[in-house]
Design a protein around this motif. Structure first.
Motif, mmCIF file in Angstrom:
data_model
loop_
_atom_site.group_PDB
_atom_site.id
_atom_site.type_symbol
_atom_site.label_atom_id
_atom_site.label_comp_id
_atom_site.label_asym_id
_atom_site.label_seq_id
_atom_site.Cartn_x
_atom_site.Cartn_y
_atom_site.Cartn_z
ATOM 1 N N LYS A 30 16.769 6.085 23.541
ATOM 2 C CA LYS A 30 17.738 6.791 22.694
ATOM 3 C C LYS A 30 18.031 8.174 23.271
ATOM 4 O O LYS A 30 19.191 8.600 23.321
ATOM 5 C CB LYS A 30 17.187 6.920 21.271
ATOM 6 C CG LYS A 30 18.139 7.623 20.316
ATOM 7 C CD LYS A 30 17.538 7.731 18.929
ATOM 8 C CE LYS A 30 18.496 8.468 17.987
ATOM 9 N NZ LYS A 30 17.912 8.636 16.631
ATOM 10 N N LYS A 31 16.998 8.858 23.714
ATOM 11 C CA LYS A 31 17.168 10.201 24.279
ATOM 12 C C LYS A 31 18.027 10.155 25.546
ATOM 13 O O LYS A 31 18.909 11.004 25.748
ATOM 14 C CB LYS A 31 15.791 10.807 24.579
ATOM 15 C CG LYS A 31 15.835 12.270 25.015
ATOM 16 C CD LYS A 31 14.434 12.842 25.101
ATOM 17 C CE LYS A 31 13.653 12.202 26.230
ATOM 18 N NZ LYS A 31 12.327 12.820 26.409
ATOM 19 N N LEU A 34 21.635 9.579 24.564
ATOM 20 C CA LEU A 34 22.222 10.826 24.044
ATOM 21 C C LEU A 34 22.569 11.779 25.179
ATOM 22 O O LEU A 34 23.623 12.433 25.149
ATOM 23 C CB LEU A 34 21.247 11.494 23.070
ATOM 24 C CG LEU A 34 21.104 10.818 21.705
ATOM 25 C CD1 LEU A 34 19.912 11.395 20.953
ATOM 26 C CD2 LEU A 34 22.377 11.001 20.888
ATOM 27 N N ARG A 67 26.592 18.154 17.973
ATOM 28 C CA ARG A 67 25.948 17.103 17.177
ATOM 29 C C ARG A 67 24.992 16.274 18.030
ATOM 30 O O ARG A 67 23.869 15.966 17.608
ATOM 31 C CB ARG A 67 27.027 16.204 16.564
ATOM 32 C CG ARG A 67 26.473 14.992 15.818
ATOM 33 C CD ARG A 67 27.596 14.154 15.219
ATOM 34 N NE ARG A 67 28.540 13.694 16.207
ATOM 35 C CZ ARG A 67 28.362 12.655 17.011
ATOM 36 N NH1 ARG A 67 27.216 11.970 16.961
ATOM 37 N NH2 ARG A 67 29.272 12.275 17.870
ATOM 38 N N LEU A 68 25.420 15.923 19.244
ATOM 39 C CA LEU A 68 24.584 15.110 20.130
ATOM 40 C C LEU A 68 23.331 15.874 20.567
ATOM 41 O O LEU A 68 22.245 15.299 20.665
ATOM 42 C CB LEU A 68 25.388 14.664 21.353
ATOM 43 C CG LEU A 68 26.505 13.647 21.089
ATOM 44 C CD1 LEU A 68 27.418 13.524 22.303
ATOM 45 C CD2 LEU A 68 25.933 12.284 20.714
ATOM 46 N N GLN A 70 21.852 18.257 18.828
ATOM 47 C CA GLN A 70 20.962 18.315 17.668
ATOM 48 C C GLN A 70 20.223 16.989 17.488
ATOM 49 O O GLN A 70 19.030 16.970 17.166
ATOM 50 C CB GLN A 70 21.784 18.649 16.413
ATOM 51 C CG GLN A 70 22.279 20.087 16.376
ATOM 52 C CD GLN A 70 23.251 20.355 15.244
ATOM 53 O OE1 GLN A 70 23.936 19.432 14.769
ATOM 54 N NE2 GLN A 70 23.333 21.588 14.796
ATOM 55 N N GLU A 71 20.944 15.892 17.728
ATOM 56 C CA GLU A 71 20.317 14.574 17.609
ATOM 57 C C GLU A 71 19.271 14.370 18.705
ATOM 58 O O GLU A 71 18.228 13.757 18.466
ATOM 59 C CB GLU A 71 21.390 13.478 17.685
ATOM 60 C CG GLU A 71 20.899 12.117 17.241
ATOM 61 C CD GLU A 71 22.015 11.094 17.109
ATOM 62 O OE1 GLU A 71 21.691 9.898 17.021
ATOM 63 O OE2 GLU A 71 23.196 11.488 17.111
ATOM 64 N N LYS A 72 19.546 14.905 19.907
ATOM 65 C CA LYS A 72 18.572 14.784 20.990
ATOM 66 C C LYS A 72 17.305 15.567 20.672
ATOM 67 O O LYS A 72 16.184 15.083 20.899
ATOM 68 C CB LYS A 72 19.175 15.275 22.308
ATOM 69 C CG LYS A 72 18.245 15.077 23.502
ATOM 70 C CD LYS A 72 18.860 15.528 24.801
ATOM 71 C CE LYS A 72 17.895 15.337 25.961
ATOM 72 N NZ LYS A 72 18.450 15.819 27.249
ATOM 73 N N SER A 74 16.226 16.245 17.704
ATOM 74 C CA SER A 74 15.565 15.476 16.655
ATOM 75 C C SER A 74 14.766 14.305 17.249
ATOM 76 O O SER A 74 13.655 14.014 16.796
ATOM 77 C CB SER A 74 16.608 14.945 15.666
ATOM 78 O OG SER A 74 16.008 14.140 14.679
ATOM 79 N N THR A 75 15.345 13.670 18.281
ATOM 80 C CA THR A 75 14.643 12.568 18.947
ATOM 81 C C THR A 75 13.394 13.075 19.664
ATOM 82 O O THR A 75 12.339 12.426 19.633
ATOM 83 C CB THR A 75 15.581 11.878 19.959
ATOM 84 O OG1 THR A 75 16.757 11.429 19.274
ATOM 85 C CG2 THR A 75 14.897 10.686 20.614
ATOM 86 N N TYR A 312 31.350 8.293 22.529
ATOM 87 C CA TYR A 312 30.761 8.863 21.322
ATOM 88 C C TYR A 312 31.890 9.111 20.326
ATOM 89 O O TYR A 312 33.048 9.335 20.687
ATOM 90 C CB TYR A 312 30.046 10.187 21.645
ATOM 91 C CG TYR A 312 30.873 11.120 22.488
ATOM 92 C CD1 TYR A 312 31.709 12.069 21.911
ATOM 93 C CD2 TYR A 312 30.851 11.028 23.876
ATOM 94 C CE1 TYR A 312 32.500 12.894 22.686
ATOM 95 C CE2 TYR A 312 31.642 11.854 24.666
ATOM 96 C CZ TYR A 312 32.460 12.789 24.062
ATOM 97 O OH TYR A 312 33.251 13.590 24.839
ATOM 98 N N ARG A 424 24.244 0.739 16.172
ATOM 99 C CA ARG A 424 23.999 2.120 16.571
ATOM 100 C C ARG A 424 23.332 2.145 17.929
ATOM 101 O O ARG A 424 22.441 1.372 18.185
ATOM 102 C CB ARG A 424 23.098 2.818 15.542
ATOM 103 C CG ARG A 424 23.766 2.951 14.181
ATOM 104 C CD ARG A 424 22.909 3.762 13.236
ATOM 105 N NE ARG A 424 22.759 5.120 13.694
ATOM 106 C CZ ARG A 424 23.650 6.088 13.490
ATOM 107 N NH1 ARG A 424 24.761 5.817 12.830
ATOM 108 N NH2 ARG A 424 23.444 7.298 13.923
#
Length: 424
Positions: A30-31, A34, A67-68, A70-72, A74-75, A312, A424
């Motif tokens: 996932k990382k 991203l 956003r990406l 921040q998601e990275k 978080s991952t 994305y 997803r």
């Protein structure tokens, strides 16, 4: 009993380790995905920053990057949490193995001392001959044999436990190094995010200076999108009307055949009735093939592939706000790579192809469902053609120099949120 407990403990450790490894691999994948999206967003952003005029694509690219990122982060945090749990678990395992090893060594030392005290053959013979009867003597012989075998097993257990302990210490050291690496990566990513947020603030400040021109551009895009959505709805309504007409014609034909058969057999002719009014769903699922395709599409909710292999989402389903300007998206918008292939998300039949404002639009029918592919530079399928999942149907077009693809899903004439259908 002790051996059984030890084996169960080792099996439990192996099971836990494999479960952690799988979770860790998923987070790593996932990382990496991203990171690819962040780099793609930067490429698209570079396409727009050469011009002095601020564009919606530029704003969307920056917002997507934030956003990406921040998601990275978080991952990465999830990876660190997993590692913390694994470190705690492995530390406990090391302590348990150390305790177990100490107990085994003490037990083994006691057996060695006993063996040394009774290593004289005369003592062993006396131990056997001191038995009350033959059965007891036989049991003492078996005891001495089993004692020797058990001592060998204990030595083997000690070696195995030492090996397991050393392996767990190696794993623990590796986990600690990985955590240190993730901490550095987290700090690095947070620095990049802060920099990107500053860049976003500069762009929004620039937006306020170009507000009048920007709102005019937004208004123009809204008008164009409204015209496109109107054509999409009209095309879908035509398909629904055709399905209803076909169902009515088939109903009339059945009545005609029934009347002709009754007349030939000198039976009362059935009273002809008007075709039954059908809902959109009933008309679109009227044939067995259409009903089967609709059911298959529904069963894949949440697991359909995206219309682009790499990309994305920059605009989500429903009403959205850009500064003070608002708009509505009947689907989602993807930013992708230059020359990216656009692909069908499920098996179906191409029902409509039209061009508007210099771009192509493709509608594919899946029973009572329709998927819509917007903003294509070129199309590689034709109307009436059967397509399969992930088959290329065209090439992504550009908006303000950025490759973008719009994607919609309709159940009959009702638009659906594609993000609840796409994997997803």
């Amino acid at each position: 009993m002790k051996l059984k407990k030890l084996l169960l403990s080792l099996l439990f450790l192996v099971f836990c380790s494999s479960g952690f490894a799988q979770s860790s691999k998923e987070l790593t994948r996932k990382k990496e995905a991203l990171q690819r999206d962040i780099e793609l967003a930067q490429k698209n952003l570079n396409r727009t920053t050469n011009g002095k005029k601020l564009t919606l694509s530029q704003i969307n690219a920056i917002k997507a990057q934030v956003r990406l990122m921040q998601e990275k982060i978080s991952t990465i945090n999830s990876e660190m949490k997993n590692l913390d749990n694994q470190i705690t678990e492995n530390t406990g395992k090391v302590h348990n193995l150390q305790t177990r090893l100490s107990d085994l060594k003490k037990e083994y030392a006691g057996m060695i001392r006993f063996a040394q005290r009774n290593q004289n053959s005369y003592d062993k013979m006396m131990f056997i001959f001191a038995a009350k009867d033959f059965n007891q003597a036989y049991k003492r012989i078996k005891y001495l044999q089993q004692f020797g075998q058990y001592r060998k097993k204990q030595a083997s257990y000690i070696q195995g436990t030492e090996k397991d302990l050393n392996n767990k210490i190696v794993v623990l050291d590796k986990d600690l190094k990985n955590k240190n690496s993730l901490l550095k990566e987290q700090v690095n990513e947070k620095g990049k995010l802060d920099k990107k947020k500053n860049e976003q603030a500069v762009v929004l400040n620039q937006l306020s200076k170009q507000e009048k021109q920007y709102k005019q551009d937004i208004s123009k895009k809204k008008q164009q999108q409204a015209a496109i959505d109107k054509d999409i709805r009209a095309a879908i309504q035509r398909e629904i009307a055709l399905a209803k007409k076909k169902a009515d014609d088939e109903d009339r034909e059945r009545q005609r055949i029934a009347a002709a058969k009754a007349k030939a057999e000198n039976k009362p002719v059935p009273v002809t009735s008007s075709p039954k009014a059908q809902t959109n769903s009933e008309a679109l699922r009227a044939t067995p093939e259409a009903a089967k395709l609709s059911a298959a599409f529904e069963n894949n909710r949440g697991s359909l592939p995206s219309p682009v292999a790499n990309g994305y989402i920059t605009s989500h389903f429903g009403t959205y706000m850009v500064d003070q300007a608002s708009g509505r998206n009947e689907g989602v918008t993807y930013q992708t790579g230059e020359g990216a292939a656009v692909r069908a998300v499920f098996n179906g039949k191409v029902s409509t192809i039209f061009d508007k404002f210099g771009k192509y639009y493709v509608i594919i029918k899946h029973g009572e469902y329709f998927t819509v592919y917007e903003n294509l530079k070129s199309v590689s399928v034709s109307k009436g053609q059967d397509v399969s999942t992930k088959q290329t149907i065209g090439v992504a077009g550009t908006t303000d120099g950025v490759p973008e693809v719009g994607f919609q899903i309709h159940r009959g004439s009702a638009p659906q949120n594609p993000e609840s259908w796409i994997a997803r």
